[in-house]
Design a protein around this motif. Structure first.
Motif, mmCIF file in Angstrom:
data_model
loop_
_atom_site.group_PDB
_atom_site.id
_atom_site.type_symbol
_atom_site.label_atom_id
_atom_site.label_comp_id
_atom_site.label_asym_id
_atom_site.label_seq_id
_atom_site.Cartn_x
_atom_site.Cartn_y
_atom_site.Cartn_z
ATOM 1 N N LEU A 53 16.207 40.665 13.999
ATOM 2 C CA LEU A 53 17.290 41.483 14.550
ATOM 3 C C LEU A 53 16.998 41.852 16.005
ATOM 4 O O LEU A 53 17.893 41.802 16.854
ATOM 5 N N HIS A 92 24.633 32.914 15.888
ATOM 6 C CA HIS A 92 24.249 33.559 14.632
ATOM 7 C C HIS A 92 25.359 34.472 14.108
ATOM 8 O O HIS A 92 25.562 34.566 12.891
ATOM 9 N N VAL A 93 26.078 35.118 15.007
ATOM 10 C CA VAL A 93 27.185 35.981 14.574
ATOM 11 C C VAL A 93 28.310 35.148 13.961
ATOM 12 O O VAL A 93 28.944 35.563 12.981
ATOM 13 N N ASP A 96 27.067 34.375 10.469
ATOM 14 C CA ASP A 96 26.957 35.558 9.617
ATOM 15 C C ASP A 96 27.582 36.752 10.340
ATOM 16 O O ASP A 96 26.891 37.496 11.040
ATOM 17 N N ARG A 98 28.311 39.568 9.525
ATOM 18 C CA ARG A 98 27.732 40.879 9.220
ATOM 19 C C ARG A 98 26.690 41.295 10.263
ATOM 20 O O ARG A 98 26.406 42.486 10.428
ATOM 21 N N LEU A 99 26.132 40.333 10.963
ATOM 22 C CA LEU A 99 25.146 40.639 11.992
ATOM 23 C C LEU A 99 25.739 41.452 13.131
ATOM 24 O O LEU A 99 25.031 42.231 13.784
ATOM 25 N N LYS A 102 25.264 45.097 12.653
ATOM 26 C CA LYS A 102 23.856 45.486 12.808
ATOM 27 C C LYS A 102 23.459 45.524 14.285
ATOM 28 O O LYS A 102 22.747 46.433 14.734
#
Length: 288
Positions: A53, A92-93, A96, A98-99, A102
């Protein structure tokens, strides 16, 4: 054309000559370059070993800063490792979503929000596609026809995210170099890895990798790079590499905008060739 410029750690310190020559060449081409305010390290290659992260939040912070700047523009990066790190946030976003929550939860402490609206671009991409060989050719005041130049792309700007070019045998830099009148040396090792940080951890491996790159460039007058770490490996260890390989492999290594600056006949203080560790004197003598 307007760009939100991210110099990164190397280009603001050890690779200052890349930073200065980049801004000089883009200015000559008519670009508006605005440095991202309060930028920070993107995490380089080490952040992910601490936290996945964190490796996304660090570059996302820089992108969020660019997103809140006035006007439109792309996010311009010169370092290939920084380019990869900033590209991977969006990639990556996408995989996913959901990242995103975060990442923004971490950024909220600074009242920042990353949306992904700013496009990440590498300097080579901008030079080759926003301006192109034609715009470069008309600004050439000193032909580089006396030079044979080996274009070294390295491995991180052509993969995994890459330019709009062939990942195994790209030609965008070749076309930019040809626009200066230079002979483009047939360089089969143009996308082979230089070893990166292996020079500090597995030096024998890195010396062998760099040795292969320098051997393949024999016959060229210089090598041109677009990455501070590649530049460091190719020029700083030429003595060690020559001893390791058992032959003299010394050759000038210049950043692409330094070479373009020579073709544009820009003032020497805008190119900072005196900072190059492999002497550029043979190149300058050929152009004299």
């Amino acid at each position: 054309m307007r760009y939100f410029y991210y110099p990164g750690c190397s280009m603001s310190s050890s690779a200052l000559e890349y930073d200065v020559s980049t801004k000089a060449v883009l200015g000559e081409l008519g670009a508006e370059v605005v440095e991202v305010e309060d930028w920070t390290c993107c995490g380089a290659s080490t952040a992910e070993t601490v936290s996945f992260l964190l490796s996304l939040v660090l570059p996302a912070r820089n992108l969020a800063l660019a997103e809140r700047m006035d006007g439109d523009g792309d996010f311009l990066v010169g370092c290939s490792a920084c380019y990869t790190n900033h590209c991977k946030v969006g990639e990556h976003v996408k995989r996913d979503p959901r990242l995103l929550d975060k990442i923004n939860a971490a950024l909220s402490i600074e009242h920042l929000t990353y949306t992904g609206k700013v496009r990440v671009r590498h300097l080579l991409d901008v030079l080759a596609n926003d301006f192109g060989p034609e715009a470069i050719a008309v600004r050439v005041k000193r032909s580089l026809s006396a030079l044979s130049v080996a274009p070294y792309y390295g491995c991180q700007i052509v993969r995994p995210y890459g330019l709009c070019d062939d990942s195994e045998y790209p030609t965008t830099m070749d076309e930019v170099l040809a626009a200066t009148g230079a002979e483009v040396f047939p360089y089969a090792m143009k996308v082979k890895c230089c070893g990166g940080v292996l020079m500090t951890t597995k030096k024998d491996v890195a010396l062998r990798l760099v040795g292969g790159l320098l051997q393949a460039a024999k016959g060229a007058d210089c090598i041109v790079t677009v990455c501070p770490l590649c530049q460091m490996n190719l020029e700083a260890y030429q003595g060690d590499v020559s001893r390791y390989m058992g032959e003299d492999l010394h050759i000038p290594v210049l950043y692409l905008p330094q070479l373009l600056g020579l073709a544009f006949d820009l003032p020497r203080e805008k190119l900072k060739l005196e900072r190059n560790m492999a002497s550029p004197r043979p190149v300058l003598d050929k152009l004299a």
